[in-house]
Design an enzyme around this catalytic site. Structure first.
Site, short mmCIF file in Angstrom:
data_model
loop_
_atom_site.label_atom_id
_atom_site.label_comp_id
_atom_site.label_asym_id
_atom_site.label_seq_id
_atom_site.Cartn_x
_atom_site.Cartn_y
_atom_site.Cartn_z
N THR A 153 1.04 -1.26 0.14
CA THR A 153 0.13 0.09 -0.03
C THR A 153 0.97 1.24 -0.01
OG1 THR A 153 -1.87 -0.98 1.01
CG2 THR A 153 -1.71 1.34 1.43
N THR A 174 1.71 -4.47 4.34
CA THR A 174 1.44 -4.63 5.60
C THR A 174 0.88 -5.94 5.91
OG1 THR A 174 -0.89 -3.69 5.74
CG2 THR A 174 1.28 -2.17 6.05
N ASP A 175 0.08 -6.58 4.94
CA ASP A 175 -0.46 -7.74 5.17
C ASP A 175 0.48 -8.94 5.70
OD1 ASP A 175 -3.20 -7.71 2.54
OD2 ASP A 175 -2.82 -6.48 4.29
N LYS A 225 0.09 -7.73 12.70
CA LYS A 225 -0.96 -6.73 12.14
C LYS A 225 -2.11 -7.05 12.88
CE LYS A 225 -2.91 -4.79 8.19
NZ LYS A 225 -3.05 -4.78 6.41
N GLU A 267 -2.31 -29.08 27.16
CA GLU A 267 -3.54 -29.65 26.53
C GLU A 267 -3.56 -30.81 25.55
OE1 GLU A 267 -6.16 -27.21 28.25
OE2 GLU A 267 -6.80 -28.53 26.86
N SER A 322 1.64 -7.44 -0.91
CA SER A 322 2.36 -8.60 -0.02
C SER A 322 1.42 -9.79 0.48
CB SER A 322 2.68 -7.84 1.42
OG SER A 322 1.87 -7.69 2.22
N TYR A 375 -8.09 0.44 -3.27
CA TYR A 375 -7.10 1.29 -4.31
C TYR A 375 -6.14 -0.03 -4.92
CZ TYR A 375 -4.86 0.08 0.16
OH TYR A 375 -4.47 -0.68 1.13
N1 DGL Z 1 -2.49 -5.48 -0.56
C1 DGL Z 1 -1.86 -5.24 0.96
C2 DGL Z 1 -0.45 -5.68 0.98
O1 DGL Z 1 0.16 -5.13 0.10
C3 DGL Z 1 -2.23 -4.03 1.12
C4 DGL Z 1 -2.05 -3.38 2.71
C5 DGL Z 1 -1.05 -2.60 2.92
O2 DGL Z 1 0.16 -2.82 2.25
O3 DGL Z 1 -1.12 -1.70 3.67
O4 DGL Z 1 -0.05 -5.88 2.05
#
Ligand code: DGL
Length: 364
Positions: free
Chosen positions: A47, A127-128, A200, A321, A94, A61
């Site tokens: 992103t 971020t993913d 995340k 467990e 990602s 986006y």
């Molecule tokens: N498609 C997600 C990624 O590239 C968008 C999330 C982001 O980068 O914040 O991880």
């Protein structure tokens, strides 16, 4: 009798004092200019490199569109804090991260950090899966020099996009001597997190990167890092994993525990060639009666089973467990399932002995 005030004499003395000071200043050695650190920015997509239709588009986006040069140009002040060079290593959203991208990135990082003219690295990343890439690098980077991952929750075209300031903070952090030796760092939203513990935690908020129970390790504020604690686990130069000659990584998958679960996912992944399975169990890593037989059969076929927890926090207790000694399984300690998977992948490069793998889960 008072000496009459002589303006001319006063001005002459003032001029003499000024000239002396200037002369001294000229003779004194100029304070050496501060040597700026050489920081390499490796761009991978996400992103932070995303573009949206309008300045208010923060969902829907396109990620991974803007190149590294544009990302750097969007932060002109960078050149005041470091000597910056950028590389577009790859350009992906990602969620599409692969072992091949990880190996390419890790090898490039190790090559660059071995160079005397590179003092630190900032990686821009979606971020993913940022937490996964960060933890993978935390285990395979062979340098004490700073490696900082940054991302953004708003695309580059958004009003108040967080990417530029995250890049700025990431570069300041990577250029900071105190960031060395602390393992791979994640820096978004003015917070510094350790690669091992950060996750995340929200789909869309700017403060999405958190270490819910173990906590962040510092802040970025007023153009410098402020550290307050460190991870107690080994990383980077103290880690035993070497990927320098690898082209692939062992196949390790994750199965999720929930009410009324069946053994089908376990059986399917074993049939597909999984060498390791992370069981993201309910609670303290509990196994459903329907799944346990499948895991026992998987172990008999040589698959290494790690009991983790879908809770994402706390210690998964060995022989708690389930009887891990009897199952010959490993417990994930406090690693969440997606990070336990990474450690098991690297462990399987070195060993299939569950006692040795368990040692690794208590070490990293
Ligand atoms: N498609 C997600 C990624 O590239 C968008 C999330 C982001 O980068 O914040 O991880």
């Amino acid at each position: 009798m008072q000496t009459p005030f002589n303006l001319g004499r006063y001005l002459a003395l003032a001029m003499l004092a000024l000239c002396t000071a200037t002369a001294q200043a000229k003779n004194e050695p100029v304070a050496p200019a501060v040597k700026l650190a050489n920081i390499r920015i490796l761009a991978t997509g996400g992103t932070i490199a995303g573009t949206g239709a309008t300045s208010t588009t923060t969902v829907g986006y396109a990620a991974a569109k803007v190149g590294v040069d544009q990302l750097i140009e969007a932060v002109p002040v960078l050149k005041q804090v470091a000597n910056i060079t950028g590389e577009q290593l790859f350009q992906v959203a990602s969620e599409n991260m692969t072992d091949e991208y990880w190996l390419k990135l890790a090898k490039r990082v190790n090559t660059l950090l071995a160079q005397d003219d590179v003092d630190g690295i900032v990686i821009t990343h979606g971020t993913d899966t940022l937490e996964e890439t960060a933890y993978f690098l935390n285990l395979v980077v062979k340098s004490r020099k700073p490696v900082v991952l940054v991302g953004a929750m708003r695309p580059s075209t958004a009003m108040s996009a967080d990417g530029p300031f995250n890049i700025y903070n990431g570069v300041v952090l990577a250029a900071s001597p105190e960031a060395a030796g602390k393992g791979v760092l994640v820096c978004l939203n003015d917070q510094i997190n350790a690669a091992r513990d950060v996750t995340k935690a929200s789909t869309a908020t700017l403060d999405t990167f958190r270490a819910p129970e173990l906590g962040l390790i510092g802040y970025m504020q007023n153009n410098k890092p402020h550290f307050y604690r460190l991870s107690a686990r080994k990383h980077t130069v103290d880690a035993e994993f070497d990927i320098s000659n690898l082209e692939t990584l062992p196949k390790v998958d994750i199965v999720y525990g929930y009410a009324n679960v069946t053994r089908a996912p376990v059986d399917a992944l074993v049939a597909a060639g999984a060498k390791g399975l992370i069981h993201a169990g309910v609670g303290d890593g509990s196994l459903h009666n329907a799944v346990k037989p499948a895991l026992i059969e998987a172990r008999k076929q040589g698959v290494i089973v790690v009991r983790g927890s879908r809770t994402g926090n706390g210690i998964v207790a060995r022989n708690g467990e389930a009887n891990d000694d009897e199952l010959d399984s490993v417990v994930s300690d406090t690693l969440n399932p997606q990070k336990a998977r990474i450690l098991l992948m690297l462990a399987l490069i070195k060993t299939h002995q569950t006692s040795d793998i368990q040692r690794m889960f208590y070490t990293y």
